[in-house]
Design a protein around this motif. Sequence first.
Motif, PDB file in Angstrom:
ATOM      1  N   SER A   1      10.448  44.521 -20.107  1.00 55.36           N
ATOM      2  CA  SER A   1      10.304  45.234 -21.402  1.00 55.36           C
ATOM      3  C   SER A   1       9.401  46.740 -21.295  1.00 55.36           C
ATOM      4  O   SER A   1       9.853  47.536 -21.910  1.00 55.36           O
ATOM      5  CB  SER A   1       9.607  44.488 -22.372  1.00 55.36           C
ATOM      6  N   ALA A   2       8.678  46.967 -20.400  1.00 58.30           N
ATOM      7  CA  ALA A   2       7.990  48.035 -20.027  1.00 58.30           C
ATOM      8  C   ALA A   2       8.575  49.085 -19.563  1.00 58.30           C
ATOM      9  O   ALA A   2       8.813  50.280 -20.017  1.00 58.30           O
ATOM     10  CB  ALA A   2       6.598  47.617 -19.353  1.00 58.30           C
ATOM     11  N   ARG A   3       9.756  48.471 -18.605  1.00 62.06           N
ATOM     12  CA  ARG A   3      10.366  49.500 -17.766  1.00 62.06           C
ATOM     13  C   ARG A   3      11.641  50.259 -18.844  1.00 62.06           C
ATOM     14  O   ARG A   3      11.767  51.339 -18.884  1.00 62.06           O
ATOM     15  CB  ARG A   3      11.252  49.117 -16.637  1.00 62.06           C
ATOM     16  N   THR A   4      12.147  49.121 -19.693  1.00 66.83           N
ATOM     17  CA  THR A   4      13.116  49.579 -20.883  1.00 66.83           C
ATOM     18  C   THR A   4      12.503  50.715 -21.747  1.00 66.83           C
ATOM     19  O   THR A   4      13.152  51.571 -22.027  1.00 66.83           O
ATOM     20  CB  THR A   4      13.553  48.401 -21.528  1.00 66.83           C
ATOM     21  N   ALA A   5      11.159  50.230 -22.069  1.00 65.57           N
ATOM     22  CA  ALA A   5      10.519  51.263 -23.212  1.00 65.57           C
ATOM     23  C   ALA A   5      10.146  52.593 -22.540  1.00 65.57           C
ATOM     24  O   ALA A   5      10.656  53.528 -23.165  1.00 65.57           O
ATOM     25  CB  ALA A   5       9.303  50.525 -23.558  1.00 65.57           C
ATOM     26  N   LEU A   6       9.725  52.437 -21.351  1.00 65.31           N
ATOM     27  CA  LEU A   6       9.445  53.722 -20.571  1.00 65.31           C
ATOM     28  C   LEU A   6      10.639  54.548 -20.395  1.00 65.31           C
ATOM     29  O   LEU A   6      10.553  55.825 -20.913  1.00 65.31           O
ATOM     30  CB  LEU A   6       8.763  53.678 -19.230  1.00 65.31           C
ATOM     31  N   ALA A   7      11.802  54.022 -20.047  1.00 65.08           N
ATOM     32  CA  ALA A   7      12.962  54.691 -19.747  1.00 65.08           C
ATOM     33  C   ALA A   7      13.555  55.477 -20.995  1.00 65.08           C
ATOM     34  O   ALA A   7      13.914  56.517 -21.172  1.00 65.08           O
ATOM     35  CB  ALA A   7      13.997  53.957 -19.207  1.00 65.08           C
TER      36      ALA A   7
ATOM     37  N   THR B   1      16.863  50.065 -27.698  1.00 58.98           N
ATOM     38  CA  THR B   1      17.489  51.003 -28.740  1.00 58.98           C
ATOM     39  C   THR B   1      16.487  51.823 -29.336  1.00 58.98           C
ATOM     40  O   THR B   1      16.788  52.930 -29.260  1.00 58.98           O
ATOM     41  CB  THR B   1      18.088  50.181 -29.543  1.00 58.98           C
ATOM     42  N   THR B   2      15.564  51.461 -29.870  1.00 59.21           N
ATOM     43  CA  THR B   2      14.601  51.998 -30.586  1.00 59.21           C
ATOM     44  C   THR B   2      13.123  51.788 -30.228  1.00 59.21           C
ATOM     45  O   THR B   2      12.123  52.341 -30.811  1.00 59.21           O
ATOM     46  CB  THR B   2      14.866  51.743 -32.226  1.00 59.21           C
ATOM     47  N   ARG B   3      12.836  50.859 -29.343  1.00 55.85           N
ATOM     48  CA  ARG B   3      11.462  50.433 -29.222  1.00 55.85           C
ATOM     49  C   ARG B   3      10.938  51.260 -27.976  1.00 55.85           C
ATOM     50  O   ARG B   3      10.980  50.997 -26.854  1.00 55.85           O
ATOM     51  CB  ARG B   3      11.162  49.004 -28.870  1.00 55.85           C
ATOM     52  N   THR B   4      10.340  52.552 -28.234  1.00 61.15           N
ATOM     53  CA  THR B   4       9.795  53.330 -27.091  1.00 61.15           C
ATOM     54  C   THR B   4       8.547  52.858 -26.765  1.00 61.15           C
ATOM     55  O   THR B   4       7.852  51.848 -27.353  1.00 61.15           O
ATOM     56  CB  THR B   4       9.632  54.895 -27.798  1.00 61.15           C
ATOM     57  N   LEU B   5       7.951  53.376 -25.784  1.00 62.27           N
ATOM     58  CA  LEU B   5       6.818  52.895 -25.134  1.00 62.27           C
ATOM     59  C   LEU B   5       5.451  52.760 -26.146  1.00 62.27           C
ATOM     60  O   LEU B   5       4.731  51.778 -26.230  1.00 62.27           O
ATOM     61  CB  LEU B   5       6.363  53.612 -23.933  1.00 62.27           C
TER      62      LEU B   5
END
Lengths: 285, 253
Positions: A64-70, A234-238
């Motif tokens: 989830s962290a990598r997805t949010a950072l990307a 989709t919308t959950r940024t870091l």
Amino acid sequence: MSGRATVAARPARRRADDGVVAAGVPRWAFVPAVLGGLLVLLPLVAMATRVDWSSFWALVTSGSARTALALSLRTAAASTLACLVLGIPMALVLARCRFRGLGVLRSLVLLPLVVPPVVGGIALLYTFGRRGLLGETLEVAGLQVAFSTTAVVLAQTFVALPFLVVSLEGALRTAGGRYDAVAASLGARPTTVLRRVTLPLVWPGLLSGAVLSFARALGEFGATITFAGSLQGTTRTLPLEIYLQRETDPDAAVALSLLLVVVAVAVIGLTYRARQHGGERGGTP
Amino acid sequence: MRARRAGVAGAVVVMTALAGCGSPAAGDGDEATLTVFAAASLREAFEPVAADFEAAHPGVDVRVSYAGSSSLAAQVREGAPADVLASANRPVMDALAADDLVTAPRDFATNTLEIAVPPGNPAGVTTLADLADPALDVVVCAPAVPCGSATTAVEADAGVELSPVSEEQSVTDVLAKVVAGEADAGLVYVTDVTAAGDDVDGIAFDESAAAVNTYPIATVAGSPHAALADELVAAVLDDAGQATLASYGFGAP
């Protein structure tokens, strides 16, 4: 603004024996300067002391962290691009045009800085939401902005745009219009003048404006959570991921916060190095 | 000159405020300020409870600070000057009790989920299973927050798998998306539907019994007004307090 200060200070600049360049800075100024620096640095140091280093790497490389950072990097880059496309012409109009209501217009551009981001998010919702001002028109066109990555970019652009416009407008005013006028008198068309003369002259201002916009977009939280929602990938940024992790796993939240700080510092540092090189190249137009 | 005076005035204000923090008027008998940290969902229900308590205890000023249960717990851990903590998250409260940061938590209310839809229910939702329709924009809480774990539980119980367009941070964020008409439906607490009045319609569903959220209340350890804080906890638990909570949609513990 910073550009102007540097120019003004340059004649008084002298190199002290210990290698510190003290550009006519009164001695007393160092006390509040250091205090100000501490105000910014101490909380970051305090945060770093709370990081559980043994699990740090696992926490910041979780799925989830990598997805949010990307997602954060992608949206912040897109927002910076949008800020450049919209903000450069805005700064040009504000710096070079003379018309009634210019002062009012300039203060309006600053509004996103004053408005709490959550309020900005509500305003965007009333504009681009399904029941918003443009919502129905967009829906007819087959576009749904709400709950999409586009909404994140819109929210980030909204809050970051003033940083680009203000930096660039200041740089344009400092540079003045003399070179532009010379280029025009030699037969260059306005677009050519802009591309070949004006923008290279204000390159440092443009770059710092872009960096500020990127940094602001990267940290954007309030408008995003109000307007775009929060869905992984989709919308959950870091910043949204950090706020969510805090509910269950404060250690993960702290680790991710540090990751965000490191990314921001790295981007800003790299860009300013590029600016120095660019500045040397563009120093003698 | 004016700036300097303003600076001095500012410093005096800050120092007064700090002094106020450091030495609460302990032992002054009736004169006291009781600070209550309460879950955001208690905002409407706790105002009359606090007012009744103040009326029954002349000289006592009850100040309620509302925030998410996790934020409140974090603040208590960092030593925030709270006397009473009313949480919407029992695991978080139990963790505080295990670390001796609060004394003897007691359950005082329950809350269950309900489907919130925009007024008039334009999408024609009647059951939880209706929300699985991919054509609907459904908003729920993220599994990490209490309303989200409740959502996961009722989904499992009903055998329904939702594909929400957004997993929000808090129940208020879910409600806001429904009120704004951005979402066709959202899963929120019964009390949120009650509080929202005409802005949303609520649709009760049987599977909500699978996830009953329990609210614990406790005195914060080290409270300078421990006796008064215990009295406030008792006032929330007695018949009058329970009746007030029930009128805002809360269930009995």
